[in-house]
Design a protein around this motif. Structure first.
Motif, PDB file in Angstrom:
ATOM      1  N   ASP A 171      -9.401  -1.134   2.144  1.00 21.80           N
ATOM      2  CA  ASP A 171      -8.531   0.041   2.020  1.00 21.80           C
ATOM      3  C   ASP A 171      -7.116  -0.288   2.481  1.00 21.80           C
ATOM      4  OD1 ASP A 171     -10.620   1.550   1.029  1.00 21.80           O
ATOM      5  OD2 ASP A 171     -11.003   2.603   2.928  1.00 21.80           O
ATOM      6  N   GLU A 172      -6.992  -1.042   3.576  1.00 22.10           N
ATOM      7  CA  GLU A 172      -5.673  -1.428   4.089  1.00 22.10           C
ATOM      8  C   GLU A 172      -4.962  -2.363   3.108  1.00 22.10           C
ATOM      9  OE1 GLU A 172      -5.806  -2.958   8.099  1.00 22.10           O
ATOM     10  OE2 GLU A 172      -7.353  -1.502   8.641  1.00 22.10           O
ATOM     11  N   ARG A 180      -3.724  -0.455   0.159  1.00 22.13           N
ATOM     12  CA  ARG A 180      -2.514   0.298   0.541  1.00 22.13           C
ATOM     13  C   ARG A 180      -1.288  -0.616   0.466  1.00 22.13           C
ATOM     14  NH1 ARG A 180       0.362   0.304   4.734  1.00 22.13           N
ATOM     15  NH2 ARG A 180      -1.154  -0.729   6.071  1.00 22.13           N
ATOM     16  N   LEU A 181      -1.420  -1.851   0.937  1.00 21.41           N
ATOM     17  CA  LEU A 181      -0.315  -2.812   0.866  1.00 21.41           C
ATOM     18  C   LEU A 181       0.038  -3.135  -0.589  1.00 21.41           C
ATOM     19  CD1 LEU A 181      -1.427  -5.268   3.694  1.00 21.41           C
ATOM     20  CD2 LEU A 181       0.445  -3.600   3.807  1.00 21.41           C
ATOM     21  N   ASP A 195     -13.017  -0.808   5.231  1.00 25.45           N
ATOM     22  CA  ASP A 195     -11.767  -0.415   5.892  1.00 25.45           C
ATOM     23  C   ASP A 195     -10.664  -1.445   5.659  1.00 25.45           C
ATOM     24  OD1 ASP A 195     -12.909   1.907   6.864  1.00 25.45           O
ATOM     25  OD2 ASP A 195     -13.384   1.059   8.831  1.00 25.45           O
ATOM     26  N   MET A 196     -11.022  -2.727   5.739  1.00 25.20           N
ATOM     27  CA  MET A 196     -10.046  -3.787   5.516  1.00 25.20           C
ATOM     28  C   MET A 196      -9.539  -3.731   4.079  1.00 25.20           C
ATOM     29  SD  MET A 196     -10.451  -7.962   5.725  1.00 25.20           S
ATOM     30  CE  MET A 196     -11.489  -7.881   7.144  1.00 25.20           C
ATOM     31  N   GLN A 249      -0.962 -10.727   7.344  1.00 29.98           N
ATOM     32  CA  GLN A 249      -0.012 -10.834   6.248  1.00 29.98           C
ATOM     33  C   GLN A 249       0.793 -12.112   6.390  1.00 29.98           C
ATOM     34  OE1 GLN A 249       1.427  -6.410   6.164  1.00 29.98           O
ATOM     35  NE2 GLN A 249       2.077  -7.438   4.292  1.00 29.98           N
TER      36      GLN A 249
END
Length: 120
Positions: free
Chosen positions: A27-28, A31-32, A24-25, A4
């Motif tokens: 998805d993260e 979420r952010l 997976d990345m 970030q």
């Protein structure tokens, strides 16, 4: 891998992405974005992509689904890269979603990109 990048304008999600985007990345990252959208009616995205190697098929379709479901909630997107093929892809995205201001900046103009994404 992503890291970030903090911005003074809290509507901006800043990221530096290197390598290949996995499911997976993504998805993260989604979420952010959801966290930003929970606080603001529209968010902005700033991405530096110095060594981007694409995304997995699963991540691509998840990204497409997320983007189509939230397209009206994005105000601006700045992409910093020297990879010509990525400039073309981002340019197409800007044409498909004309209500979102999308700009591509070369790496040598990183400060201009940061200023633009935060400007009122």
């Amino acid at each position: 891998m992503y890291t970030q990048i903090p911005f003074a304008n809290d509507k901006v999600l800043g990221l530096r992405i290197e390598g290949k985007i996995t499911s997976d990345m993504l998805d993260e990252i989604c979420r952010l974005l959801d966290e930003k959208l929970a606080h603001y009616p529209k968010a902005r995205v700033y991405v530096e992509m110095p060594a981007f190697e694409g995304m997995s098929a699963e991540a691509f379709f998840s990204d497409l689904k997320y983007s189509l479901g939230h397209w009206s909630r994005f105000e601006r997107e700045a992409v910093v890269t020297d990879q010509h093929w990525l400039e073309i892809v981002v340019g197409l995205t800007g044409r498909l979603l004309p209500q979102v201001e999308v700009k591509v900046f070369p790496t040598c103009e990183v400060e201009a990109a940061r200023d633009w994404i935060q400007a009122l």
